[in-house]
Structures are given as C-alpha cells and as structure tokens.
Design a protein around this motif. Structure first.
Motif, PDB file in Angstrom:
ATOM      1  N   ILE A 176      -6.342  -5.369  -2.666  1.00 19.55           N
ATOM      2  CA  ILE A 176      -7.446  -5.714  -1.843  1.00 19.55           C
ATOM      3  C   ILE A 176      -7.150  -7.348  -1.721  1.00 19.55           C
ATOM      4  O   ILE A 176      -7.725  -7.568  -0.602  1.00 19.55           O
ATOM      5  CB  ILE A 176      -8.388  -4.863  -2.549  1.00 19.55           C
ATOM      6  CG1 ILE A 176      -8.379  -3.671  -2.595  1.00 19.55           C
ATOM      7  CG2 ILE A 176      -9.312  -5.800  -2.364  1.00 19.55           C
ATOM      8  CD1 ILE A 176      -9.305  -2.920  -3.462  1.00 19.55           C
ATOM      9  N   TYR A 201      -3.179  -1.540  -6.697  1.00 21.16           N
ATOM     10  CA  TYR A 201      -3.983  -1.103  -5.717  1.00 21.16           C
ATOM     11  C   TYR A 201      -5.145  -2.036  -5.608  1.00 21.16           C
ATOM     12  O   TYR A 201      -5.652  -3.252  -3.935  1.00 21.16           O
ATOM     13  CB  TYR A 201      -5.150   0.016  -5.838  1.00 21.16           C
ATOM     14  CG  TYR A 201      -4.549   1.037  -5.364  1.00 21.16           C
ATOM     15  CD1 TYR A 201      -4.028   1.461  -4.085  1.00 21.16           C
ATOM     16  CD2 TYR A 201      -3.650   2.417  -5.791  1.00 21.16           C
ATOM     17  CE1 TYR A 201      -3.631   1.820  -3.156  1.00 21.16           C
ATOM     18  CE2 TYR A 201      -3.459   3.286  -5.141  1.00 21.16           C
ATOM     19  CZ  TYR A 201      -2.739   2.942  -3.665  1.00 21.16           C
ATOM     20  OH  TYR A 201      -2.351   4.140  -3.183  1.00 21.16           O
ATOM     21  N   THR A 202      -5.588  -3.261  -6.579  1.00 21.37           N
ATOM     22  CA  THR A 202      -6.481  -4.277  -6.115  1.00 21.37           C
ATOM     23  C   THR A 202      -5.320  -5.568  -6.109  1.00 21.37           C
ATOM     24  O   THR A 202      -6.517  -6.174  -4.819  1.00 21.37           O
ATOM     25  CB  THR A 202      -6.111  -4.802  -7.983  1.00 21.37           C
ATOM     26  OG1 THR A 202      -7.020  -3.851  -8.982  1.00 21.37           O
ATOM     27  CG2 THR A 202      -7.307  -6.575  -8.117  1.00 21.37           C
ATOM     28  N   PHE A 222       1.060  -1.415   0.100  1.00 22.21           N
ATOM     29  CA  PHE A 222      -0.152  -0.229  -0.074  1.00 22.21           C
ATOM     30  C   PHE A 222       0.792   1.210  -0.488  1.00 22.21           C
ATOM     31  O   PHE A 222       0.846   1.654  -0.813  1.00 22.21           O
ATOM     32  CB  PHE A 222      -0.692   0.266   0.297  1.00 22.21           C
ATOM     33  CG  PHE A 222      -1.694   1.638   1.312  1.00 22.21           C
ATOM     34  CD1 PHE A 222      -3.277   1.630   0.420  1.00 22.21           C
ATOM     35  CD2 PHE A 222      -1.755   1.879   2.723  1.00 22.21           C
ATOM     36  CE1 PHE A 222      -3.570   2.398   0.626  1.00 22.21           C
ATOM     37  CE2 PHE A 222      -2.739   3.045   2.098  1.00 22.21           C
ATOM     38  CZ  PHE A 222      -2.989   3.880   1.276  1.00 22.21           C
ATOM     39  N   VAL A 261      -5.646  -7.288   1.230  1.00 25.31           N
ATOM     40  CA  VAL A 261      -6.501  -7.208   2.281  1.00 25.31           C
ATOM     41  C   VAL A 261      -6.859  -8.811   3.573  1.00 25.31           C
ATOM     42  O   VAL A 261      -7.009  -8.814   4.051  1.00 25.31           O
ATOM     43  CB  VAL A 261      -7.219  -6.075   2.519  1.00 25.31           C
ATOM     44  CG1 VAL A 261      -8.349  -5.589   4.057  1.00 25.31           C
ATOM     45  CG2 VAL A 261      -6.235  -4.740   2.102  1.00 25.31           C
TER      46      VAL A 261
END
Length: 179
Positions: A153, A149-150, A105, A156
């Motif tokens: 995710i 960013y995908t 991130f 996460v």
C-alpha cells in the motif's frame, strides 16, 4: 510539507516494512514432534513462495534505499530552472516504482495463497493442515503477510506520487500535441 518529503517518508516506511517482512519470514522456524520419535522443522525454505518473497522484499527495500539516495543527491544539486532536464529520470522512477509495486504484490499474494493452503489443507489431495502442528510459525508468517501488504500500500502511494511528479512536467496543451 512538500511532495518530495512525503515521498521520502513513504519510501522509508515501505523500506522498513519490507525489511520487517523479510526478517519475519526468513528467521521464522519451529520444530514440532510429528510422531513419537520423528520431529520436523518448518522454515521458509519449505514453501517456494516464501523463499521468493524474502528475496523480492530485500530487492524492493534495496531499490527504495537507492531511490532515497539518488533523490537526496539530486535535490541538493537541483536548481528550479533544471526541472525539465530530469524528465527521463522521472520516467525511470515511475516505471521502476510500478514494477516494484506489482512484484511485491505478486510475491506477497503467492505467499499468502501458499500459506492459506498450509492453514486449511486440501482434503481431496490428502494434504494435511500444517498450522495445527506449527502454530507459532503460521502466526509469524501471518504477521509477515500483513507487513507485506502494508508495504505494498505504501508502494502504491509512492507510485502515485511518482506518477504525479512525472506528469506535472507536461502541460495539458503540450501533452496531447502530436506534432
């Protein structure tokens, strides 16, 4: 579908996206004519944030591949009564998943910030908009940011499953027992 398979699927997806992001950024070059006789080539080495992003994404992909191999080996040798003996590995996995998610991130956000500065320029500092001269380069970097960013995710979600896998070892009664 059990949790181990979902986590493996998410790790594979994240790994593929990390590799895609690193390849998009690393292999992106464009040469443009700045003045009548002066040409300039834009590469990922022009911005330190993109340079760091490539190495962070490669390291994150490698980490996920190592996790997949370790989990594959453990699941083939794991017996149902041995789940408590791997509590320390669950802690390590949880902590490393957190570190990888935050590092990805941070690196992607730094690269996005530098890319937005290249897109918009800074009038007060006399920095010109670079994306006017290097349209394809900037478009490909934008696609890499979307992949990055995908992948974050997905990490996460992996980290959430890792936290679930760790804290299921503790029952509610013994979790708060401080004796």
């Amino acid at each position: 579908m059990d949790i181990m398979r979902v986590e493996a699927f998410l790790r594979v997806c994240a790994t593929l996206l990390f590799i895609t992001t690193a390849c998009l950024v690393r292999l992106d070059t464009q040469t443009s004519l700045i003045f009548t006789s002066f040409s300039r080539t834009a590469t990922f080495r022009d911005m330190n944030a993109l340079f760091v992003l490539v190495f962070i994404d490669i390291a994150a992909a490698g980490y996920n591949l190592i996790q997949l191999v370790i989990r594959g080996l453990l699941s083939s040798h794991l017996k149902p009564d041995m789940t408590t003996s791997y509590k320390h590995l669950a802690w390590l996995s949880f902590l490393f998943d957190q570190v990888v998610a935050y590092m990805v991130f941070a690196a992607t956000s730094a690269a996005l910030t530098a890319s937005l500065l290249a897109l918009t320029g800074e009038h007060d500092l006399f920095w010109m908009k670079l994306c006017n001269k290097f349209n394809r380069f900037c478009t490909q970097i934008g696609g890499a940011m979307l992949c990055g960013y995908t992948a974050f995710i997905f990490m996460v979600m992996v980290s959430s499953l890792s936290a679930f896998g760790l804290f299921r070892h503790y029952s509610p009664r013994s979790f708060l027992d401080l004796k």
